[in-house]
Design a protein around this motif. Structure first.
Motif, PDB file in Angstrom:
ATOM      1  N   SER A  92       0.834  -1.204   0.000  1.00 51.16           N
ATOM      2  CA  SER A  92       0.000   0.000   0.000  1.00 51.16           C
ATOM      3  C   SER A  92       0.870   1.256   0.000  1.00 51.16           C
ATOM      4  CB  SER A  92      -0.920   0.014   1.220  1.00 51.16           C
ATOM      5  OG  SER A  92      -1.645   1.218   1.288  1.00 51.16           O
ATOM      6  N   SER A  93       0.656   2.077  -0.986  1.00 50.77           N
ATOM      7  CA  SER A  93       1.365   3.366  -1.036  1.00 50.77           C
ATOM      8  C   SER A  93       0.816   4.345   0.005  1.00 50.77           C
ATOM      9  CB  SER A  93       1.238   3.972  -2.439  1.00 50.77           C
ATOM     10  OG  SER A  93      -0.126   4.204  -2.763  1.00 50.77           O
TER      11      SER A  93
ATOM     12  N   GLU B  37       0.815  15.867  -0.359  1.00 48.77           N
ATOM     13  CA  GLU B  37       2.117  15.382  -0.787  1.00 48.77           C
ATOM     14  C   GLU B  37       3.147  15.635   0.313  1.00 48.77           C
ATOM     15  OE1 GLU B  37       3.171  16.952  -4.606  1.00 48.77           O
ATOM     16  OE2 GLU B  37       1.065  17.181  -5.178  1.00 48.77           O
ATOM     17  N   LEU B  38       4.293  15.012   0.163  1.00 47.28           N
ATOM     18  CA  LEU B  38       5.396  15.227   1.096  1.00 47.28           C
ATOM     19  C   LEU B  38       6.264  16.358   0.556  1.00 47.28           C
ATOM     20  CD1 LEU B  38       6.390  11.520   1.917  1.00 47.28           C
ATOM     21  CD2 LEU B  38       4.776  13.010   3.115  1.00 47.28           C
TER      22      LEU B  38
ATOM     23  N   TRP C 163       1.640   8.121  -4.625  1.00 42.31           N
ATOM     24  CA  TRP C 163       0.961   9.393  -4.855  1.00 42.31           C
ATOM     25  C   TRP C 163      -0.382   9.382  -4.134  1.00 42.31           C
ATOM     26  CZ3 TRP C 163       3.396  13.378  -6.925  1.00 42.31           C
ATOM     27  CH2 TRP C 163       2.673  14.516  -7.283  1.00 42.31           C
ATOM     28  N   PRO C 164      -0.792  10.490  -3.553  1.00 42.92           N
ATOM     29  CA  PRO C 164      -2.097  10.503  -2.865  1.00 42.92           C
ATOM     30  C   PRO C 164      -3.249  10.446  -3.860  1.00 42.92           C
ATOM     31  CG  PRO C 164      -1.099  12.695  -2.811  1.00 42.92           C
ATOM     32  CD  PRO C 164      -0.072  11.776  -3.386  1.00 42.92           C
ATOM     33  N   LEU C 165      -3.765   9.258  -4.098  1.00 43.38           N
ATOM     34  CA  LEU C 165      -4.882   9.052  -5.011  1.00 43.38           C
ATOM     35  C   LEU C 165      -6.169   8.856  -4.216  1.00 43.38           C
ATOM     36  CD1 LEU C 165      -3.105   6.591  -7.477  1.00 43.38           C
ATOM     37  CD2 LEU C 165      -3.421   9.061  -7.745  1.00 43.38           C
TER      38      LEU C 165
ATOM     39  N   ALA D 268      -8.302   3.620  -6.040  1.00 38.03           N
ATOM     40  CA  ALA D 268      -6.881   3.648  -6.418  1.00 38.03           C
ATOM     41  C   ALA D 268      -5.996   4.190  -5.314  1.00 38.03           C
ATOM     42  CB  ALA D 268      -6.699   4.484  -7.681  1.00 38.03           C
ATOM     43  N   GLY D 269      -6.519   4.307  -4.092  1.00 40.38           N
ATOM     44  CA  GLY D 269      -5.737   4.898  -3.011  1.00 40.38           C
ATOM     45  C   GLY D 269      -4.529   4.081  -2.619  1.00 40.38           C
ATOM     46  N   ASN D 270      -4.558   2.755  -2.791  1.00 43.06           N
ATOM     47  CA  ASN D 270      -3.431   1.903  -2.413  1.00 43.06           C
ATOM     48  C   ASN D 270      -2.528   1.549  -3.588  1.00 43.06           C
ATOM     49  OD1 ASN D 270      -4.146   1.661   0.367  1.00 43.06           O
ATOM     50  ND2 ASN D 270      -5.766   0.217  -0.214  1.00 43.06           N
ATOM     51  N   LEU D 271      -2.854   2.083  -4.794  1.00 49.07           N
ATOM     52  CA  LEU D 271      -2.046   1.788  -5.976  1.00 49.07           C
ATOM     53  C   LEU D 271      -0.899   2.779  -6.106  1.00 49.07           C
ATOM     54  CD1 LEU D 271      -4.871   0.937  -8.549  1.00 49.07           C
ATOM     55  CD2 LEU D 271      -3.689  -0.578  -6.937  1.00 49.07           C
ATOM     56  N   TRP D 272      -0.023   2.473  -7.078  1.00 49.22           N
ATOM     57  CA  TRP D 272       1.159   3.279  -7.322  1.00 49.22           C
ATOM     58  C   TRP D 272       1.021   3.946  -8.688  1.00 49.22           C
ATOM     59  CZ3 TRP D 272       5.447   3.282  -3.827  1.00 49.22           C
ATOM     60  CH2 TRP D 272       5.270   2.445  -2.720  1.00 49.22           C
ATOM     61  N   LEU D 273       1.267   5.248  -8.723  1.00 48.53           N
ATOM     62  CA  LEU D 273       1.121   6.025  -9.955  1.00 48.53           C
ATOM     63  C   LEU D 273       2.378   5.884 -10.812  1.00 48.53           C
ATOM     64  CD1 LEU D 273      -0.614   8.126 -11.532  1.00 48.53           C
ATOM     65  CD2 LEU D 273       0.689   9.905 -10.314  1.00 48.53           C
TER      66      LEU D 273
END
Length: 554
Positions: free
Chosen positions: A350-351, A387-388, A420-422, A426-431
Motif C-alpha cells: 500500500s502506497s 504530498e510530502l 501518490w495521494p490518489l 486507487a488509493g493503495n495503488l502506485w502512480l
C-alpha cells in the motif's frame, strides 16, 4: 427765498415768475427726488452727498455702493433710520495691526481731503439742476465721482482687499509662465575661443582633474520586432534561469537529501531505503522561469522474486495510470519474511500506508530547525498538502522539495512507480511516472537533428507559468504536445522556432476542442480528464486569443 442763479462764480438775482415752483437750497432732497424714481439709473454717490440729500430708503433695484464705505446699503425698501455698515461676528474679527504715526497722518489728511471735495460736490449737485437739468446733473455727478476715484486711487496706497484679490491672479500667471533658465553671460569678445577637443575612442581611467563626460545614450531599440525576435527576447528574460541560482538549488537539494537519508537509516534501520537522489526538470534542463522545484526520490529496495506488478486496468480501480505491487511466494516466503510486509493491504503493498508513515516522521520527528541552521536556510514541512513537501527559504531563493517514495526498476521496462495521494479505489495503488522516459526521448530527438524541441517546451512552460488560465497546463500536458510535434519530419532549427510555437498552439486548441490529450507512451491515459469543462473553456479561449495575437502571450 428768492430764486438765484450762478454765472462765472457770481451770484445774481433772477426775477421770479408766476406759476413756477422754485426749489429751496435748504431742501436739497427735492433735487434728488427725480433720481429716486428712476430704477435704471445707478449712481455711486459719495457719503457727503448722502448726508446733504438725506435720502432714505433707496429702491431695491438701486445697487448703490459708496466709495470709502466697506459695505453697500442693504437692498431693502422702507429702511428707516441711519444706515450703518454690517459688522462681522466677533469670532470672525481678527486683530488688526496698530497703525504707525505716519500712516495715521496720511489717513487724516486723506479724510480732510475727502470732506473738502465732498462739500464741493454737494454744492455743485445742489445747484446743477437749475442750469443743466436732471440729465446734466446726473452726468456731472458721474463724471465728478469718476475723477474723484481716479485721484484717490492714484494718490493712496492700494487696499488690502484689492491686494489679496489681485495676488491669486498674479500667482496663476506666474504658475502658467514656464520657468526660463537664465542665459549665461556672454563671454568677453577679447577672450579667444578654444576649439573642441575630440573625444577619445577608448577613455582611460577616471581622474580627479578631468571633467566628467556624460555617458552616451545607447541607440534605441528598433520599434518593430518580428515575432521570432520577441520570442527569443522572452526566452532570454523570462525562461532562462541564471546558472548561479541553479547551482545553489542543486546544492541545497543535495544537502537535504544527505540529512534526510541519515535520518531514515537511524529512524527505520529495518527498512531498506536506497540512496536518496535529487532529480526532476531542473536537473534535465527543463525548468523554466526559476529554480523553485526539485524532486527528491526515496527508492524502496524490494526483494527480487517476492513482488510483481499488476496493471491498474486489471484491478478493481480500472485506472490505466496506476499499477499494483503484489506480494508473491507466500507459500515459500510467508508474510513477515520481508520488512515491507508491514505495509501490506489485501496482499498488495500500500502506497497510502507508506505515505502516512513518512508524513508523520517528517512533520514531528525530524529536527528541521537544526538542519536549516546547519545549511544556512529555513526548512519547514508543508502540512497543508497531501504530498510530502519541504519548503526551503534561502536568502537568495525559495525552493520546494517534493519527497517522492518510489519503486524503481520493478520489471524489464524500467518504469518508475510513485506513492501518490490518489482517491477512491486507487488509493493503495502506485502512480506510474513517465517523465524520465519523456525527457530522455526529447533529448534523443534533439541530439539527432540539433533541434529546438526542448527550447519550445521551455517557452510553453514559461508562458503558462505567468498566465492565470494557462497556469492549469502542467509540464506533463505540454510535454505530450512537443513530443507529438517532435516526431514529425519538419524543420526544428532555431529560425523556425516561432513557426513551431504557433503550430503547438494549434495542436493544443484542437486537443481542447475534443477534450482529449492522450499520453505519448500510454495512449489509454487522457491527461485532460483531470480538468473540468469550465477549465477547458478558459484555456481554449486564452489559447485562441493568443493564436490571433501571439505577442499578447509574451
Amino acid at each position: 427765498m428768492q430764486p438765484c442763479a450762478f454765472k462765472f462764480g457770481v451770484r445774481r438775482r433772477v426775477p421770479p415768475q408766476e406759476g413756477v415752483a422754485y426749489p429751496s437750497l435748504a431742501e436739497p432732497r427735492s433735487i434728488l427726488e427725480p433720481l429716486r424714481g428712476s430704477p435704471a439709473l445707478r449712481l455711486g454717490l459719495g457719503p457727503a452727498c448722502l448726508r446733504a440729500s438725506g435720502v432714505r430708503g433707496f429702491p431695491r433695484a438701486l445697487g448703490v455702493r459708496f466709495p470709502g464705505v466697506s459695505r453697500s446699503i442693504p437692498r431693502r425698501s422702507g429702511l428707516r433710520g441711519p444706515v450703518e455698515p454690517l459688522r462681522p461676528p466677533v469670532a470672525a474679527q481678527t486683530p488688526r495691526r496698530r497703525p504707525t504715526m505716519a500712516e495715521f497722518s496720511q489717513k487724516r489728511g486723506k479724510r480732510r481731503g475727502d470732506e473738502g471735495l465732498g462739500s464741493v460736490v454737494d454744492f455743485l449737485l445742489a445747484n446743477a439742476r437749475l442750469v443743466l437739468g436732471v440729465g446734466g446733473a446726473a452726468v456731472l455727478g458721474i463724471a465728478t465721482l469718476a475723477v474723484k476715484r481716479f485721484i484717490d486711487r492714484a494718490t493712496s496706497p492700494q487696499d488690502e482687499d484689492d491686494t489679496k484679490g489681485d495676488s491669486w491672479k498674479e500667482l496663476s500667471l506666474l504658475k502658467a509662465t514656464p520657468n526660463l533658465q537664465p542665459r549665461p553671460p556672454p563671454a568677453a569678445l577679447s577672450q579667444p575661443v578654444l576649439p573642441l577637443a575630440p573625444l577619445p575612442s577608448a577613455p582611460e581611467g577616471p581622474t580627479d582633474t578631468d571633467p566628467q563626460v556624460p555617458p552616451q545614450l545607447s541607440s534605441p531599440a528598433p520599434l518593430c520586432l518580428t515575432f521570432q525576435e520577441r520570442l527569443l527576447a522572452f526566452e532570454r528574460d523570462h525562461v532562462t534561469i541564471p546558472a548561479a541560482q541553479v547551482a545553489l538549488a542543486k546544492q541545497l537539494a543535495g544537502d537535504i537529501a544527505l540529512e534526510l537519508q541519515a535520518y531514515l537509516r537511524s529512524k527505520f534501520p529495518e527498512l531498506p531505503f536506497g540512496p536518496l537522489v535529487p532529480q526532476g526538470p531542473l536537473y534535465d534542463g527543463l525548468q523554466a522561469g526559476a529554480a523553485d522545484h526539485v524532486h527528491l526520490l526515496v527508492p524502496l529496495v524490494l526483494e527480487p522474486g517476492l513482488w510483481s506488478l499488476v496493471p491498474g486496468v486489471d484491478t478493481v480501480a480500472r485506472d490505466p495510470r496506476c499499477w499494483a505491487v503484489r506480494r508473491t511466494q507466500l507459500e515459500f516466503r510467508p508474510r513477515g519474511s520481508s520488512p515491507w510486509d508491514r505495509f501490506l493491504v489485501g496482499g498488495y503493498l500500500s502506497s497510502r500506508v507508506l505515505l502516512e508513515l513518512l508524513r508523520k516522521a517528517l512533520a514531528a520527528s525530524v529536527n528541521w530547525p537544526a538542519i536549516g541552521s546547519l545549511l544556512g536556510c529555513l526548512i519547514r514541512p508543508s502540512l497543508a498538502s497531501e504530498e510530502l513537501l519541504l519548503e526551503v527559504q534561502h536568502e537568495r531563493l525559495e525552493l520546494t522539495v517534493a519527497v517522492l517514495v518510489a519503486v524503481p526498476g520493478a520489471d524489464a521496462d524500467d518504469r518508475l512507480l510513485l506513492a501518490w495521494p490518489l482517491e477512491g479505489l486507487a488509493g493503495n495503488l502506485w502512480l506510474q511516472d513517465l517523465y524520465p522516459v519523456e525527457a530522455a526521448r526529447l533529448r534523443a530527438l534533439d541530439d539527432h537533428d540539433s533541434g529546438t524541441r526542448r527550447r519550445l517546451l521551455l517557452l510553453l512552460c514559461g508562458i503558462c507559468r505567468g498566465h492565470l488560465a494557462l497556469g492549469q497546463l502542467g509540464l506533463s500536458h505540454l510535454t505530450q504536445v512537443v513530443l507529438r510535434l517532435g516526431e514529425e519530419d519538419v524543420d526544428w532549427a532555431e529560425e523556425a522556432l516561432a513557426e513551431r510555437f504557433l503550430q503547438a498552439l494549434e495542436l493544443l486548441i484542437g486537443s481542447l476542442e475534443q477534450a482529449s490529450l492522450p499520453c505519448h507512451f500510454n495512449p489509454c491515459v487522457n491527461l485532460f480528464d483531470s480538468l473540468s469543462e469550465e477549465d477547458i473553456d478558459d484555456i481554449g479561449y486564452a489559447l485562441y486569443s493568443g493564436l490571433q495575437a501571439p505577442e499578447g502571450l509574451l
